[in-house]
Design an enzyme around this catalytic site. Structure first.
Site, mmCIF file in Angstrom:
data_model
loop_
_atom_site.group_PDB
_atom_site.id
_atom_site.type_symbol
_atom_site.label_atom_id
_atom_site.label_comp_id
_atom_site.label_asym_id
_atom_site.label_seq_id
_atom_site.Cartn_x
_atom_site.Cartn_y
_atom_site.Cartn_z
ATOM 1 N N HIS A 80 0.828 -1.210 0.000
ATOM 2 C CA HIS A 80 0.000 0.000 0.000
ATOM 3 C C HIS A 80 0.863 1.262 0.000
ATOM 4 O O HIS A 80 0.858 2.042 0.953
ATOM 5 C CB HIS A 80 -0.968 -0.017 1.183
ATOM 6 C CG HIS A 80 -2.156 -0.884 0.914
ATOM 7 N ND1 HIS A 80 -2.937 -1.442 1.894
ATOM 8 C CD2 HIS A 80 -2.694 -1.274 -0.263
ATOM 9 C CE1 HIS A 80 -3.902 -2.154 1.340
ATOM 10 N NE2 HIS A 80 -3.782 -2.070 0.030
ATOM 11 N N HIS A 140 -0.463 -8.492 1.831
ATOM 12 C CA HIS A 140 -1.554 -8.718 2.774
ATOM 13 C C HIS A 140 -2.561 -9.754 2.296
ATOM 14 O O HIS A 140 -3.664 -9.857 2.821
ATOM 15 C CB HIS A 140 -2.180 -7.378 3.196
ATOM 16 C CG HIS A 140 -1.303 -6.674 4.188
ATOM 17 N ND1 HIS A 140 -1.425 -5.355 4.530
ATOM 18 C CD2 HIS A 140 -0.244 -7.136 4.912
ATOM 19 C CE1 HIS A 140 -0.489 -5.048 5.425
ATOM 20 N NE2 HIS A 140 0.236 -6.109 5.667
ATOM 21 N N GLU A 181 -6.617 -7.160 3.458
ATOM 22 C CA GLU A 181 -6.134 -8.198 4.383
ATOM 23 C C GLU A 181 -7.304 -8.823 5.144
ATOM 24 O O GLU A 181 -7.349 -10.051 5.336
ATOM 25 C CB GLU A 181 -5.133 -7.602 5.384
ATOM 26 C CG GLU A 181 -4.626 -8.676 6.346
ATOM 27 C CD GLU A 181 -3.907 -8.145 7.571
ATOM 28 O OE1 GLU A 181 -3.416 -7.000 7.543
ATOM 29 O OE2 GLU A 181 -3.834 -8.887 8.561
ATOM 30 N N THR A 234 -3.455 -7.638 11.177
ATOM 31 C CA THR A 234 -2.073 -7.522 11.673
ATOM 32 C C THR A 234 -1.658 -6.081 11.991
ATOM 33 O O THR A 234 -0.724 -5.872 12.755
ATOM 34 C CB THR A 234 -1.063 -8.069 10.637
ATOM 35 O OG1 THR A 234 -1.266 -7.374 9.407
ATOM 36 C CG2 THR A 234 -1.208 -9.555 10.436
ATOM 37 N N SER A 236 -2.744 3.223 3.026
ATOM 38 C CA SER A 236 -2.051 2.303 3.930
ATOM 39 C C SER A 236 -2.666 2.372 5.321
ATOM 40 O O SER A 236 -2.608 3.402 5.996
ATOM 41 C CB SER A 236 -0.563 2.690 3.992
ATOM 42 O OG SER A 236 0.011 2.203 5.182
ATOM 43 N N ASN A 241 -1.723 0.892 8.089
ATOM 44 C CA ASN A 241 -0.798 1.068 9.225
ATOM 45 C C ASN A 241 -0.279 2.491 9.292
ATOM 46 O O ASN A 241 -0.050 3.021 10.373
ATOM 47 C CB ASN A 241 0.305 -0.002 9.206
ATOM 48 C CG ASN A 241 1.423 0.304 8.252
ATOM 49 O OD1 ASN A 241 2.318 1.071 8.572
ATOM 50 N ND2 ASN A 241 1.395 -0.277 7.059
ATOM 51 N N SER A 254 5.038 0.393 4.740
ATOM 52 C CA SER A 254 5.147 0.234 3.280
ATOM 53 C C SER A 254 5.766 1.459 2.602
ATOM 54 O O SER A 254 5.696 1.597 1.382
ATOM 55 C CB SER A 254 3.755 -0.049 2.704
ATOM 56 O OG SER A 254 2.822 0.867 3.214
HETATM 57 S S1 SF4 Z 1 3.135 -4.723 8.604
HETATM 58 FE FE1 SF4 Z 1 4.785 -5.743 7.480
HETATM 59 S S2 SF4 Z 1 5.554 -7.372 8.844
HETATM 60 FE FE2 SF4 Z 1 3.542 -6.696 9.607
HETATM 61 S S3 SF4 Z 1 2.066 -8.068 8.664
HETATM 62 FE FE3 SF4 Z 1 2.177 -6.271 7.318
HETATM 63 S S4 SF4 Z 1 3.734 -6.794 5.825
HETATM 64 FE FE4 SF4 Z 1 3.978 -8.240 7.515
#
Ligand code: SF4
Length: 286
Positions: free
Chosen positions: A41, A73, A130, A166, A221, A223, A264
């Site tokens: 992402h 993902h 994901e 995750t 993204s 995260n 990412s």
């Molecule tokens: S953030 Fe990175 S290490 Fe964590 S699950 Fe996603 S791709 Fe894998």
């Protein structure tokens, strides 16, 4: 003088770095290389790979032959099986091992004698690829809960097994677990990956010490978006994709800037941002 501090853990994680290495290697060895959806992402890194020859497609219907790289993902189980059955397509799996571990947990919970009659709660964003893929491993036994409000309103008559996307924040995951634990018999499987936790903790620590946080990464993204949410609870925060999004007036009367980046976000995007901030700092000084 602007002082820039970088979070201890920022940028590419193990899973993303591994996926990019797989993509680069495949590009060197094969002709027709596709990914289903973006491999990671980050639009800038995806564009860089596209310039080198990778084609990002949204559906398999246009792929007749060649290599299909599965993104970090993951993709839904049925689609994965369909691709594997196609003799003209070479499937190269770059799904992150931590995502695979979460998929395995869901698959096992949905089929083991002791747990198969329970509901699997996935804490995550319903529309995130994901989560869509995770749910596909649950044999129609999964429900997705995104927020505490949804957890409070949730009703079921079964025991619950709770897993996580995750890249969720521990805070959201724990809040939802606490709410559900008051009404149900629960088992908890915390599948948040360590790279996510490390980035969140470093970002939060840094945000407490600076006047302004810049969070770098794709707007798509999950995260990176959560890093920005965490930082914005501590200090003024901007989520940007590239140096072009920076504005000089953000840095007026600012002394210390914190920098972090999603899992990412490639180093070259981060470096460009650092250079631009330095340039603004020098202009504001004169
Ligand atoms: S953030 Fe990175 S290490 Fe964590 S699950 Fe996603 S791709 Fe894998």
């Amino acid at each position: 003088m602007l002082k820039v501090k970088k979070a201890k853990n920022a940028g590419f994680c193990f899973g993303v770095r591994r996926a990019i290495e797989i993509a680069e290697k495949t590009l060197k060895e094969k002709d027709k290389v596709y990914t289903l959806g973006p491999i990671i992402h980050n639009p800038q890194e995806v564009k860089r790979l596209e310039k080198r020859g990778i084609k990002t497609l949204e559906s398999v219907s246009r792929i007749k032959d060649g290599c299909v790289i599965l993104r970090t993902h993951g993709i839904p189980l049925e689609l994965h099986e369909k691709l594997e059955k196609n003799g003209n397509i070479n499937v190269i799996d770059s799904t992150c091992p931590f995502v695979k571990r979460a998929q395995d947990v869901v698959r096992k919970l949905s089929s083991d004698k002791a747990t198969k009659d329970s509901t699997i709660v996935v804490v995550g964003e319903k529309a995130h690829p994901e989560v869509v893929a995770l749910v596909s491993y649950g044999n129609k036994k999964c429900i997705v809960i995104e927020t505490s409000e949804e957890a409070k309103a949730f009703k079921d008559n079964k025991n619950l097994n709770i897993v996580s996307q995750t890249t969720q924040t521990s805070e959201n995951f724990n809040n939802i677990v606490n709410i559900l634990s008051k009404k149900y018999k629960i088992s908890v499987y915390n599948t948040i990956c360590k790279a996510t936790l490390d980035r969140q903790q470093s970002a939060e620590k840094l945000a407490r010490d600076v006047d302004l946080m810049i969070v770098i990464g794709g707007k798509n993204s999950g995260n990176t978006t959560r890093l920005a949410q965490i930082c914005s609870c501590k200090t003024k925060t901007y989520h940007i994709e590239t140096f072009k999004d920076l504005k000089k007036n953000w840095f007026e009367r600012i002394f210390t800037i914190g920098l972090t980046a999603g899992a990412s976000t490639p180093d070259w995007v981060i470096k460009d941002v650092e250079l631009k901030i330095k340039e603004f700092g020098e202009k504001l000084q004169n």
